[in-house]
Structure formats: structure tokens, C-alpha cells
Design a protein around this motif. Structure first.
Motif, PDB file in Angstrom:
ATOM      1  N   SER A 177     -28.343  28.373 -27.186  1.00 15.42           N
ATOM      2  CA  SER A 177     -28.495  28.180 -25.734  1.00 15.42           C
ATOM      3  C   SER A 177     -29.927  28.502 -25.302  1.00 15.42           C
ATOM      4  O   SER A 177     -30.663  29.211 -26.006  1.00 15.42           O
ATOM      5  N   GLU A 178     -30.312  28.012 -24.105  1.00 15.63           N
ATOM      6  CA  GLU A 178     -31.628  28.356 -23.547  1.00 15.63           C
ATOM      7  C   GLU A 178     -31.778  29.868 -23.496  1.00 15.63           C
ATOM      8  O   GLU A 178     -32.829  30.425 -23.808  1.00 15.63           O
ATOM      9  N   ARG A 232     -40.442  22.184 -19.668  1.00 18.12           N
ATOM     10  CA  ARG A 232     -39.518  22.186 -20.798  1.00 18.12           C
ATOM     11  C   ARG A 232     -39.412  23.614 -21.334  1.00 18.12           C
ATOM     12  O   ARG A 232     -40.283  24.446 -21.072  1.00 18.12           O
ATOM     13  N   LEU A 233     -38.363  23.866 -22.089  1.00 20.51           N
ATOM     14  CA  LEU A 233     -38.126  25.223 -22.586  1.00 20.51           C
ATOM     15  C   LEU A 233     -39.352  25.770 -23.345  1.00 20.51           C
ATOM     16  O   LEU A 233     -39.710  26.932 -23.198  1.00 20.51           O
ATOM     17  N   LYS A 279     -27.460  24.374 -22.948  1.00 20.55           N
ATOM     18  CA  LYS A 279     -28.512  24.051 -23.923  1.00 20.55           C
ATOM     19  C   LYS A 279     -29.628  23.286 -23.219  1.00 20.55           C
ATOM     20  O   LYS A 279     -29.385  22.591 -22.233  1.00 20.55           O
ATOM     21  N   SER A 280     -30.838  23.393 -23.734  1.00 22.26           N
ATOM     22  CA  SER A 280     -31.993  22.795 -23.064  1.00 22.26           C
ATOM     23  C   SER A 280     -32.023  21.275 -23.264  1.00 22.26           C
ATOM     24  O   SER A 280     -31.244  20.724 -24.035  1.00 22.26           O
ATOM     25  N   LEU A 336     -30.030  30.153 -14.192  1.00 20.28           N
ATOM     26  CA  LEU A 336     -29.303  29.098 -14.907  1.00 20.28           C
ATOM     27  C   LEU A 336     -28.025  28.781 -14.149  1.00 20.28           C
ATOM     28  O   LEU A 336     -27.406  29.680 -13.574  1.00 20.28           O
ATOM     29  N   PRO A 349     -35.993  28.041 -16.553  1.00 18.69           N
ATOM     30  CA  PRO A 349     -36.648  27.684 -17.813  1.00 18.69           C
ATOM     31  C   PRO A 349     -36.880  26.194 -18.037  1.00 18.69           C
ATOM     32  O   PRO A 349     -37.747  25.832 -18.809  1.00 18.69           O
ATOM     33  N   VAL A 350     -36.117  25.341 -17.356  1.00  5.97           N
ATOM     34  CA  VAL A 350     -36.186  23.910 -17.654  1.00  5.97           C
ATOM     35  C   VAL A 350     -36.069  23.109 -16.359  1.00  5.97           C
ATOM     36  O   VAL A 350     -35.277  23.452 -15.492  1.00  5.97           O
ATOM     37  N   TYR A 359     -32.588  31.408 -26.875  1.00  5.35           N
ATOM     38  CA  TYR A 359     -33.992  31.193 -27.253  1.00  5.35           C
ATOM     39  C   TYR A 359     -34.903  32.156 -26.493  1.00  5.35           C
ATOM     40  O   TYR A 359     -35.837  32.732 -27.057  1.00  5.35           O
TER      41      TYR A 359
END
Ligand SMILES: Cc1cc2nc3c(=O)[nH]c(=O)nc-3n(C[C@H](O)[C@H](O)[C@H](O)COP(=O)(O)O)c2cc1C
Length: 361
Positions: A273-274, A234-235, A263-264, A257, A225-226, A277
């Protein structure tokens, strides 16, 4: 929150017997051309005890998509027979077998593929020893999309229960989505929407083959995701891609992950947390699979607060009975030791170890 031993039926109709899965792990046990070895078949039998789903290490769909020697290959029909031995080894243990398919893009090396590496644009990765890739032509992009289709056809022929499109861990599909590696100004780049076109075209082509299958066949999509680089994913960008992927009948989305509760790096997205989301954004469109640092029950159940399935990668190599022990409430018998220590007891080819340590530990 689902319980670890609760079953899950995917959209394609495939039922997983519980909520634990083994994430893709390349163990470099194939021959130099990607053909399957008996050691590798035995390895899959060993790690398939207990979990409802096992995703294989990644398999390259074209020769120039190979990431490193010893990885699985799905480039040719001659690979089908060997791959079917892996599918069977997993299924014989009662788990569903998914083949992960990918193209390494700029993360490979000219030493591995015998020619200059390729990518969306001629921008090297930000890592030591990264080579400058050659920008893919339109015709080559279409060939690679077709190769993902052919790889899916071969996975179906080999008896797998599904394929996972590897759009994560900085390989070619992610390279097209990232502003770092994709500086194109054509149909495949120039805006967030256009950078999503390659991931979407690959997914569409994979589903065209799945429609021809004579049995239920699952399709998953894995993403990171990032990215840490600037520019980079980015997220917010990944949430956009997830919305776009909702147009396909995916069986699951899988997030890569290092820590499931991370967290992003987006200042605006710090409340949760990512993973949380992403789970909220999916909003039930498909099950979410997540990994990142599971070593015990607390972490496995922690993942299930924000995902439908919990993945256990390194800990499965440390203790192949980990999943079964959790399911049987035999937590006291779980073997724990740092992966960096355990790795030296594994039947992996050693030149790859340093690389794995750098990327995953
Ligand atoms: C030896 C090894 C090989 C890996 N190979 C792959 C791979 O082929 N494809 C992939 O998507 N991720 C690969 N990964 C990443 C894992 O799927 C997983 O995301 C990562 O190890 C974090 O999960 P963990 O904390 O449970 O180990 C690999 C990880 C390890 C340790």
C-alpha cells in the motif's frame, strides 16, 4: 505493532495517551470572518472524548488563503482568544490540541475571498467551477511564508500543543509541490527539487517560531501522497519530499488517504500500500499518522500495522464516543451509519454540505 491504548511521546516531549486521533475536520461553524462560535467550542469538546490527539479543522493564515465561509481563521491576533477556547475544550478532555494551518490557493473562489484566487501558476484545478488563479509574485510568496510563521506564533499564544502544516488535499502548499499547478521557472518551480522549496520554506519558518516557545510545542506535516491528474504528484515524488522533510525535527508526518490500504497509481510501486511504502521510507525518522475509512476496530488496528497513530474522521462525527468505545472494548455499542446520512444530523452550516460530500465521500 502498537496497541490502541499505548501512549506515544513525540519528539517535542508531548505525550499522547493512546494511538487514536481525530483528523482535521472543517465543520464551518465559525463566523464569516473566522471568529469562533460557542457551537464550535462545544463541537470540539464533543469529538475530543477518548482520542489522544485532536487536530482542528484548517485555519487560514492570510485573508486570500481562506477556502470557504465558516472556516477557522488565524490571520490576526484578534483570533487568539477564540482559538484558545477551542484548545482548552480539547485539552479539558485529556487530548492534545493541534491547530491545522493552511492557505487554500486556487481551491478557493473569488466569491469567498473577494478577489481573484492565487496559486503557484495560473492553472485552474481540474474540478467543476474551478477559477483561473493569478500567479503569486516572489514578494507575495515570501509574505505567505511569513504568515505561516505568524499563525504558529498565534497558535502558541492560544495554548495549543502544536500546529499541523496542511500540505495536503490540493491546497496551496501541495499546489507548489505539484507539477500540475506549479509551472514556474524560478526558485519555486521548474524541477522536483524546486517545487519542494515552498513546503520546505514554510516548515522552516514555522520552526523559527517554535524555537521561541517557552514550552514543548509539536509540529506535524500533512501531505496527500498521490494526485490523480497528469501531470500530478506521484508516490515517488512524495517519497522524495519525505526525505527532504527529514531535515526538520518534525513531531510527525500525517498522510491524507481515502482508504488506508490503497495502492498508488505508479506501476512500479504496486507491491504494497501507499502507506506501507511511506512508513518504510520514513524508517523511524518520525511517527506516521494515517487515516482513511476507519469504521471499526479491524480498520483502526489495520492502520497501526503501517503507522504509529490511527485517525478517525467521519466516524467520529457519526459517533463521537467511537474512540472511547474502542478503548473500553465496547465495540457492540459503536454507532454505524453512512456519513452521507449522518451528516444531516450535524450542527454544520448546510451550504457546505454538498461541497464536503463531493470532496470527502
Ligand atoms: C467534514 C469534513 C471536513 C474535513 N476538513 C478537513 C480539513 O479541514 N483539513 C484536512 O486536512 N482534512 C479535512 N478533512 C479530511 C479528513 O481529515 C480525513 O482525511 C478524511 O475524512 C478521511 O478520513 P475518514 O475516512 O476517517 O473520514 C475533512 C473531512 C470531513 C469529512
Amino acid at each position: 505493532m502498537p496497541k490502541l491504548n499505548e501512549s506515544l511521546t513525540l519528539r517535542s516531549g508531548i505525550t499522547l495517551k493512546n494511538r487514536l486521533f481525530v483528523p482535521p475536520m472543517t465543520v464551518v461553524l465559525s463566523f464569516h470572518d473566522g471568529a469562533i462560535t460557542t457551537d464550535e467550542v462545544n463541537h470540539y469538546a464533543e469529538i475530543s472524548q477518548g482520542s489522544g490527539l485532536v487536530i482542528t479543522g484548517t485555519a487560514n493564515v492570510t485573508e486570500n488563503g481562506k477556502g470557504w465561509p465558516g472556516e477557522l481563521s488565524v490571520t490576526d491576533d484578534s483570533m487568539i482568544e477564540g482559538l484558545s477556547r477551542i484548545a482548552k475544550a480539547i485539552q479539558d478532555k485529556g487530548a492534545k490540541a493541534i491547530l491545522q494551518i493552511f492557505h487554500a490557493g486556487r481551491m478557493s473562489s473569488s466569491k469567498t475571498i473577494g478577489e481573484q484566487v492565487v496559486s503557484a501558476s495560473a492553472i485552474p484545478a481540474e474540478m467543476p467551477g474551478a477559477e483561473i488563479p493569478r500567479e503569486l509574485s516572489e514578494a507575495e510568496i515570501l509574505e505567505i511564508i511569513e504568515a505561516f510563521g505568524q499563525a504558529t506564533r498565534r497558535a502558541i499564544a492560544a495554548g495549543f500543543d502544536g500546529v499541523e502544516i496542511h500540505g495536503a488535499n490540493t491546497y496551496l502548499i501541495q499546489q507548489f509541490f505539484s507539477e500540475h499547478s506549479n509551472r514556474r521557472n524560478d526558485a519555486w518551480g521548474g524541477s522536483l527539487e524546486k517545487r519542494a522549496n515552498f513546503p520546505k520554506a514554510v516548515t522552516k519558518r514555522v520552526f523559527e517560531e517554535v524555537e521561541k516557545a517557552d514550552r514543548p510545542f509539536a509540529v506535524g506535516y500533512r501531505l496527500s501522497p498521490v494526485e490523480a491528474t497528469t501531470p500530478g504528484i506521484r508516490l515517488e515524488d512524495s517519497l522524495y519530499l519525505i526525505d527532504e522533510l527529514k531535515a526538520f525535527p518534525l513531531d510527525y508526518l500525517h498522510v491524507s488517504l481515502k482508504s488506508y490500504d490503497r495502492k498508488s497509481n505508479s506501476p512500479e510501486l504496486q507491491e504494497k500500500s501507499e502507506l506501507a511504502y511511506i512508513h518504510d521510507r520514513i524508517d523511524g525518522a518520525f511517527p506516521l499518522l494515517a487515516v482513511g475509512g476507519v469504521r471499526d476496530r479491524v480498520a483502526a488496528e489495520g492502520i497501526l500495522e503501517d503507522a504509529e497513530l490511527a485517525g478517525v474522521a467521519q466516524q467520529t462525527l457519526v459517533d463521537p464516543s467511537f474512540a472511547q468505545k474502542l478503548l473500553d472494548d465496547r465495540d457492540a455499542e459503536i454507532v454505524t451509519k453512512p456519513f452521507a446520512e449522518a451528516i444531516y444530523d450535524l450542527p454544520m452550516a448546510h451550504p457546505k454540505l454538498k461541497y464536503l460530500e463531493r470532496r470527502y465521500l
